[in-house]
Write an enzyme that holds these catalytic residues in place. Structure first.
Site, short mmCIF file in Angstrom:
data_model
loop_
_atom_site.label_atom_id
_atom_site.label_comp_id
_atom_site.label_asym_id
_atom_site.label_seq_id
_atom_site.Cartn_x
_atom_site.Cartn_y
_atom_site.Cartn_z
N SER A 91 35.12 31.40 33.30
CA SER A 91 36.06 32.08 34.19
C SER A 91 36.81 31.04 35.02
O SER A 91 36.18 30.29 35.79
CB SER A 91 35.30 33.01 35.15
OG SER A 91 36.12 33.33 36.26
N HIS A 128 40.44 40.20 33.04
CA HIS A 128 39.62 41.18 33.77
C HIS A 128 40.42 41.62 34.99
O HIS A 128 40.58 40.85 35.94
CB HIS A 128 38.31 40.46 34.17
CG HIS A 128 37.44 41.25 35.09
ND1 HIS A 128 36.36 40.68 35.72
CD2 HIS A 128 37.47 42.53 35.49
CE1 HIS A 128 35.77 41.59 36.47
NE2 HIS A 128 36.42 42.72 36.36
N HIS A 146 38.16 33.51 30.45
CA HIS A 146 38.06 34.73 31.27
C HIS A 146 38.97 34.58 32.49
O HIS A 146 38.84 33.59 33.25
CB HIS A 146 36.61 34.92 31.70
CG HIS A 146 36.36 36.21 32.42
ND1 HIS A 146 36.19 37.41 31.76
CD2 HIS A 146 36.25 36.48 33.74
CE1 HIS A 146 35.97 38.37 32.66
NE2 HIS A 146 36.00 37.83 33.86
N MET A 161 29.47 44.07 35.39
CA MET A 161 29.60 43.14 36.52
C MET A 161 28.21 42.93 37.09
O MET A 161 27.53 43.88 37.48
CB MET A 161 30.48 43.77 37.61
CG MET A 161 31.94 43.79 37.36
SD MET A 161 32.84 42.24 37.50
CE MET A 161 32.01 41.28 38.68
N MET A 195 42.87 39.53 40.75
CA MET A 195 42.47 40.26 41.95
C MET A 195 43.68 40.57 42.82
O MET A 195 44.56 39.71 42.97
CB MET A 195 41.47 39.41 42.76
CG MET A 195 40.22 39.09 41.97
SD MET A 195 39.09 38.06 42.95
CE MET A 195 37.81 37.80 41.73
N GLY A 247 34.95 40.29 43.15
CA GLY A 247 35.78 39.75 44.24
C GLY A 247 35.61 38.27 44.47
O GLY A 247 36.49 37.63 45.02
N GLY A 303 30.45 32.50 42.37
CA GLY A 303 29.40 31.80 43.11
C GLY A 303 28.36 32.68 43.76
O GLY A 303 27.57 32.23 44.58
N ASP A 338 29.07 39.48 33.61
CA ASP A 338 30.07 38.72 34.36
C ASP A 338 29.65 38.60 35.82
O ASP A 338 29.71 39.57 36.58
CB ASP A 338 31.40 39.49 34.25
CG ASP A 338 32.52 38.84 35.01
OD1 ASP A 338 33.62 39.40 34.99
OD2 ASP A 338 32.30 37.77 35.61
N GLY A 339 29.19 37.39 36.15
CA GLY A 339 28.85 37.15 37.56
C GLY A 339 27.44 36.61 37.70
O GLY A 339 26.48 37.27 37.32
N SER A 388 31.46 29.54 38.35
CA SER A 388 31.04 28.40 39.18
C SER A 388 30.02 27.51 38.45
O SER A 388 30.06 26.29 38.57
CB SER A 388 30.45 28.90 40.50
OG SER A 388 29.52 29.93 40.24
N ASP A 420 40.18 36.25 35.90
CA ASP A 420 39.90 37.27 36.91
C ASP A 420 41.11 37.53 37.78
O ASP A 420 41.50 36.67 38.56
CB ASP A 420 38.74 36.79 37.80
CG ASP A 420 37.44 36.82 37.05
OD1 ASP A 420 36.76 35.78 36.95
OD2 ASP A 420 37.11 37.90 36.54
N MET A 469 40.93 43.35 38.28
CA MET A 469 40.30 43.94 39.47
C MET A 469 41.45 44.32 40.41
O MET A 469 41.69 43.71 41.44
CB MET A 469 39.35 42.92 40.14
CG MET A 469 38.08 42.71 39.34
SD MET A 469 37.15 41.26 39.84
CE MET A 469 37.94 40.03 38.81
C1 DX5 Z 1 33.98 38.09 40.19
C2 DX5 Z 1 34.49 37.70 38.82
C3 DX5 Z 1 33.53 36.90 38.00
C4 DX5 Z 1 33.23 35.61 38.59
C5 DX5 Z 1 32.19 34.90 37.80
O1 DX5 Z 1 34.74 39.16 40.68
O2 DX5 Z 1 34.75 38.86 38.08
O3 DX5 Z 1 34.10 36.64 36.71
O4 DX5 Z 1 34.40 34.84 38.60
O5 DX5 Z 1 31.98 33.75 38.52
P1 DX5 Z 1 30.50 33.17 38.69
O6 DX5 Z 1 30.10 32.79 37.28
O7 DX5 Z 1 30.72 32.00 39.60
O8 DX5 Z 1 29.65 34.25 39.27
ZN ZN Z 2 35.45 38.63 35.72
#
Ligand code: DX5
Ligand code: ZN
Length: 232
Positions: A12, A70, A36, A142, A40, A147, A150, A180-181, A203, A38, A72
Protein backbone atom coordinates in the site's frame (compact mmCIF):
# COMPACT_ATOMS: atom_id res chain seq x y z
CA UNK A 1 -4.49 -33.38 -5.68
CA UNK A 2 -2.84 -30.55 -3.68
CA UNK A 3 -1.05 -27.71 -5.46
CA UNK A 4 1.04 -24.87 -4.01
CA UNK A 5 -1.07 -21.75 -3.43
CA UNK A 6 0.24 -18.50 -4.94
CA UNK A 7 -0.46 -15.46 -2.76
CA UNK A 8 -0.92 -11.89 -3.94
CA UNK A 9 1.28 -9.27 -2.25
CA UNK A 10 -0.21 -5.79 -2.48
CA UNK A 11 2.02 -3.08 -0.96
CA UNK A 12 0.00 0.00 0.00
CA UNK A 13 1.65 3.24 -1.11
CA UNK A 14 -0.06 4.98 1.81
CA UNK A 15 2.91 3.57 3.74
CA UNK A 16 5.43 5.30 1.45
CA UNK A 17 6.94 8.76 1.88
CA UNK A 18 4.39 11.00 0.10
CA UNK A 19 7.25 13.10 -1.26
CA UNK A 20 8.72 10.15 -3.16
CA UNK A 21 6.05 7.62 -4.09
CA UNK A 22 7.67 6.81 -7.44
CA UNK A 23 11.04 5.92 -5.95
CA UNK A 24 9.30 4.05 -3.12
CA UNK A 25 7.57 1.84 -5.69
CA UNK A 26 10.87 1.48 -7.56
CA UNK A 27 12.45 0.30 -4.27
CA UNK A 28 10.12 -2.71 -4.41
CA UNK A 29 12.04 -3.82 -7.54
CA UNK A 30 8.84 -5.24 -9.03
CA UNK A 31 8.54 -7.78 -6.24
CA UNK A 32 4.81 -7.11 -5.90
CA UNK A 33 1.67 -8.41 -7.57
CA UNK A 34 -0.82 -5.57 -6.98
CA UNK A 35 -0.19 -1.95 -6.03
CA UNK A 36 -2.72 -1.01 -3.34
CA UNK A 37 -3.91 2.60 -3.55
CA UNK A 38 -5.78 3.92 -0.52
CA UNK A 39 -8.02 6.80 -1.52
CA UNK A 40 -9.35 8.88 1.38
CA UNK A 41 -11.73 11.85 1.26
CA UNK A 42 -11.57 13.27 4.80
CA UNK A 43 -15.28 12.45 5.24
CA UNK A 44 -15.80 8.69 5.08
CA UNK A 45 -12.52 8.45 6.99
CA UNK A 46 -10.76 11.09 9.04
CA UNK A 47 -7.83 11.48 6.66
CA UNK A 48 -6.89 12.55 3.15
CA UNK A 49 -4.51 10.69 0.85
CA UNK A 50 -4.44 11.11 -2.94
CA UNK A 51 -6.82 11.01 -5.90
CA UNK A 52 -7.25 9.97 -9.55
CA UNK A 53 -4.12 11.90 -10.58
CA UNK A 54 -1.98 9.48 -8.56
CA UNK A 55 -3.66 6.50 -10.23
CA UNK A 56 -3.09 8.10 -13.64
CA UNK A 57 0.59 8.80 -12.89
CA UNK A 58 1.18 5.24 -11.69
CA UNK A 59 -0.63 3.81 -14.74
CA UNK A 60 1.64 5.93 -16.96
CA UNK A 61 4.80 4.83 -15.17
CA UNK A 62 3.84 1.16 -14.66
CA UNK A 63 1.81 0.43 -17.80
CA UNK A 64 1.04 -3.22 -17.01
CA UNK A 65 0.65 -2.89 -13.25
CA UNK A 66 -2.41 -4.22 -11.43
CA UNK A 67 -3.65 -1.07 -9.68
CA UNK A 68 -5.80 -2.13 -6.74
CA UNK A 69 -7.81 0.98 -5.77
CA UNK A 70 -9.44 1.00 -2.33
CA UNK A 71 -11.98 3.83 -2.15
CA UNK A 72 -12.57 5.15 1.35
CA UNK A 73 -14.79 7.93 0.07
CA UNK A 74 -18.45 8.96 0.20
CA UNK A 75 -18.97 10.46 -3.25
CA UNK A 76 -18.78 7.18 -5.15
CA UNK A 77 -21.06 8.05 -8.08
CA UNK A 78 -19.01 11.16 -8.90
CA UNK A 79 -15.58 9.55 -8.44
CA UNK A 80 -16.02 5.99 -9.73
CA UNK A 81 -15.75 7.18 -13.37
CA UNK A 82 -12.68 9.27 -12.50
CA UNK A 83 -10.82 6.27 -11.05
CA UNK A 84 -11.97 4.01 -13.86
CA UNK A 85 -10.73 6.55 -16.44
CA UNK A 86 -7.47 7.01 -14.49
CA UNK A 87 -6.57 3.34 -15.08
CA UNK A 88 -7.67 1.32 -12.02
CA UNK A 89 -7.47 -2.46 -12.55
CA UNK A 90 -9.72 -3.14 -9.57
CA UNK A 91 -11.92 -0.79 -7.53
CA UNK A 92 -13.03 -1.80 -4.05
CA UNK A 93 -15.89 0.09 -2.40
CA UNK A 94 -17.05 0.04 1.20
CA UNK A 95 -20.29 -1.82 1.99
CA UNK A 96 -20.95 0.88 4.59
CA UNK A 97 -21.40 3.62 1.94
CA UNK A 98 -25.13 3.65 0.99
CA UNK A 99 -25.50 -0.15 1.12
CA UNK A 100 -28.81 0.20 -0.74
CA UNK A 101 -26.76 1.17 -3.83
CA UNK A 102 -24.08 -1.51 -3.53
CA UNK A 103 -25.40 -3.89 -6.22
CA UNK A 104 -25.67 -1.11 -8.80
CA UNK A 105 -22.20 0.24 -8.07
CA UNK A 106 -20.51 -3.16 -8.25
CA UNK A 107 -22.30 -3.82 -11.55
CA UNK A 108 -21.21 -0.40 -12.82
CA UNK A 109 -17.55 -1.26 -12.08
CA UNK A 110 -17.95 -4.57 -13.94
CA UNK A 111 -19.53 -2.81 -16.94
CA UNK A 112 -16.34 -0.73 -17.16
CA UNK A 113 -14.37 -3.98 -17.45
CA UNK A 114 -12.78 -3.45 -14.04
CA UNK A 115 -12.59 -5.96 -11.16
CA UNK A 116 -15.09 -5.08 -8.42
CA UNK A 117 -14.25 -5.44 -4.73
CA UNK A 118 -16.43 -4.95 -1.69
CA UNK A 119 -14.87 -3.82 1.58
CA UNK A 120 -16.01 -4.35 5.16
CA UNK A 121 -14.71 -2.29 8.05
CA UNK A 122 -13.91 -4.09 11.33
CA UNK A 123 -17.41 -3.62 12.83
CA UNK A 124 -19.26 -4.79 9.70
CA UNK A 125 -20.32 -8.44 9.47
CA UNK A 126 -19.61 -10.90 6.68
CA UNK A 127 -23.32 -11.81 6.87
CA UNK A 128 -24.21 -8.30 5.63
CA UNK A 129 -22.41 -9.11 2.35
CA UNK A 130 -24.34 -12.31 1.67
CA UNK A 131 -26.39 -10.94 -1.24
CA UNK A 132 -23.54 -9.13 -2.99
CA UNK A 133 -21.00 -11.97 -2.80
CA UNK A 134 -22.13 -13.28 -6.22
CA UNK A 135 -21.09 -9.87 -7.68
CA UNK A 136 -17.73 -9.59 -5.94
CA UNK A 137 -14.38 -10.38 -7.56
CA UNK A 138 -12.80 -9.52 -4.21
CA UNK A 139 -13.83 -9.14 -0.59
CA UNK A 140 -11.51 -6.82 1.32
CA UNK A 141 -11.50 -7.45 5.07
CA UNK A 142 -10.25 -4.28 6.79
CA UNK A 143 -8.14 -5.52 9.68
CA UNK A 144 -7.68 -2.00 11.07
CA UNK A 145 -9.97 1.01 11.38
CA UNK A 146 -9.94 2.61 7.92
CA UNK A 147 -8.11 5.92 7.69
CA UNK A 148 -4.46 5.35 8.43
CA UNK A 149 -1.57 2.95 8.16
CA UNK A 150 0.65 1.71 10.98
CA UNK A 151 -2.16 0.45 13.25
CA UNK A 152 -2.27 -2.96 14.97
CA UNK A 153 -4.31 -5.69 13.38
CA UNK A 154 -7.75 -6.40 14.87
CA UNK A 155 -7.70 -10.14 15.64
CA UNK A 156 -11.39 -10.77 14.81
CA UNK A 157 -10.48 -10.09 11.14
CA UNK A 158 -9.04 -13.61 10.92
CA UNK A 159 -12.41 -15.06 11.94
CA UNK A 160 -14.12 -13.03 9.18
CA UNK A 161 -11.58 -14.30 6.66
CA UNK A 162 -12.16 -17.90 7.76
CA UNK A 163 -15.94 -17.39 7.40
CA UNK A 164 -15.54 -15.87 3.92
CA UNK A 165 -13.30 -18.75 2.91
CA UNK A 166 -15.86 -21.28 4.14
CA UNK A 167 -18.75 -19.45 2.42
CA UNK A 168 -16.73 -19.37 -0.80
CA UNK A 169 -16.31 -23.13 -0.92
CA UNK A 170 -19.83 -23.90 0.33
CA UNK A 171 -21.47 -21.63 -2.25
CA UNK A 172 -18.94 -22.14 -5.04
CA UNK A 173 -18.05 -18.45 -5.24
CA UNK A 174 -14.95 -17.12 -6.99
CA UNK A 175 -14.17 -13.97 -5.02
CA UNK A 176 -10.63 -13.45 -3.75
CA UNK A 177 -10.18 -12.55 -0.08
CA UNK A 178 -7.89 -9.65 0.81
CA UNK A 179 -6.81 -8.49 4.29
CA UNK A 180 -5.81 -4.91 4.71
CA UNK A 181 -4.27 -3.29 7.74
CA UNK A 182 -1.62 -4.34 10.25
CA UNK A 183 -0.37 -7.17 8.04
CA UNK A 184 3.34 -7.95 8.37
CA UNK A 185 5.85 -10.77 8.17
CA UNK A 186 4.91 -12.04 11.64
CA UNK A 187 1.16 -12.50 10.92
CA UNK A 188 1.10 -13.08 7.13
CA UNK A 189 0.97 -16.84 7.50
CA UNK A 190 -1.95 -16.66 9.97
CA UNK A 191 -3.81 -14.55 7.40
CA UNK A 192 -2.96 -17.04 4.67
CA UNK A 193 -4.02 -20.01 6.80
CA UNK A 194 -7.32 -18.23 7.49
CA UNK A 195 -7.98 -18.24 3.74
CA UNK A 196 -6.62 -14.85 2.68
CA UNK A 197 -5.43 -14.70 -0.95
CA UNK A 198 -4.17 -11.11 -1.15
CA UNK A 199 -2.27 -9.31 1.58
CA UNK A 200 -2.04 -5.53 1.79
CA UNK A 201 1.06 -4.22 3.57
CA UNK A 202 1.85 -0.56 3.95
CA UNK A 203 4.02 0.51 6.87
CA UNK A 204 5.61 -2.93 7.36
CA UNK A 205 7.04 -2.81 3.83
CA UNK A 206 7.94 0.85 3.43
CA UNK A 207 9.40 1.29 6.92
CA UNK A 208 11.66 -1.73 6.41
CA UNK A 209 15.33 -1.30 5.55
CA UNK A 210 14.86 -3.06 2.20
CA UNK A 211 11.20 -3.06 0.99
CA UNK A 212 11.86 -5.46 -1.88
CA UNK A 213 13.61 -7.90 0.43
CA UNK A 214 10.74 -7.56 2.93
CA UNK A 215 8.32 -8.68 0.25
CA UNK A 216 10.63 -11.55 -0.69
CA UNK A 217 10.77 -12.65 2.96
CA UNK A 218 6.97 -12.45 3.20
CA UNK A 219 6.62 -14.56 0.05
CA UNK A 220 9.01 -17.04 1.54
CA UNK A 221 6.99 -17.13 4.75
CA UNK A 222 3.95 -18.15 2.68
CA UNK A 223 5.71 -20.92 0.78
CA UNK A 224 4.64 -24.57 0.88
CA UNK A 225 1.00 -23.78 1.56
CA UNK A 226 -1.12 -26.08 -0.51
CA UNK A 227 -4.73 -26.04 -1.60
CA UNK A 228 -6.90 -28.65 -3.24
CA UNK A 229 -6.66 -28.42 -7.05
CA UNK A 230 -9.57 -26.34 -8.38
CA UNK A 231 -9.80 -24.19 -5.26
CA UNK A 232 -8.62 -20.63 -5.61
C1 DX5 B 1 -6.01 2.02 6.02
C2 DX5 B 1 -5.61 1.46 4.67
C3 DX5 B 1 -4.65 0.31 4.73
C4 DX5 B 1 -3.37 0.68 5.29
C5 DX5 B 1 -2.49 -0.51 5.43
O1 DX5 B 1 -7.19 2.75 5.89
O2 DX5 B 1 -6.75 0.96 4.03
O3 DX5 B 1 -4.40 -0.17 3.41
O4 DX5 B 1 -2.75 1.60 4.43
O5 DX5 B 1 -1.37 0.01 6.03
P1 DX5 B 1 -0.61 -0.83 7.16
O6 DX5 B 1 -0.10 -2.05 6.43
O7 DX5 B 1 0.48 0.12 7.58
O8 DX5 B 1 -1.60 -1.14 8.22
ZN1 ZN C 1 -6.49 -0.19 1.86
Amino acid sequence: MAIEKKFILAPSILGADPLSVGSAVDSLKGNWDWLHLDIMDGHFVRNFSFGPAMVEALRKKYEDAFLDVHLMINELDYFLPKFADAGASQISIHAEVSPQLLHGRLSWIHKRGIKAGVVIAPATTVESLRYVLPLADLVLVMSVTPGSGGQSLIESSFEKTRLLSRLRSEEGRRYLIQMDGGIKLENARIAAEAGCDALVMGSAVFSSFDPSDYLAKTRNELKNMTIAKGDL
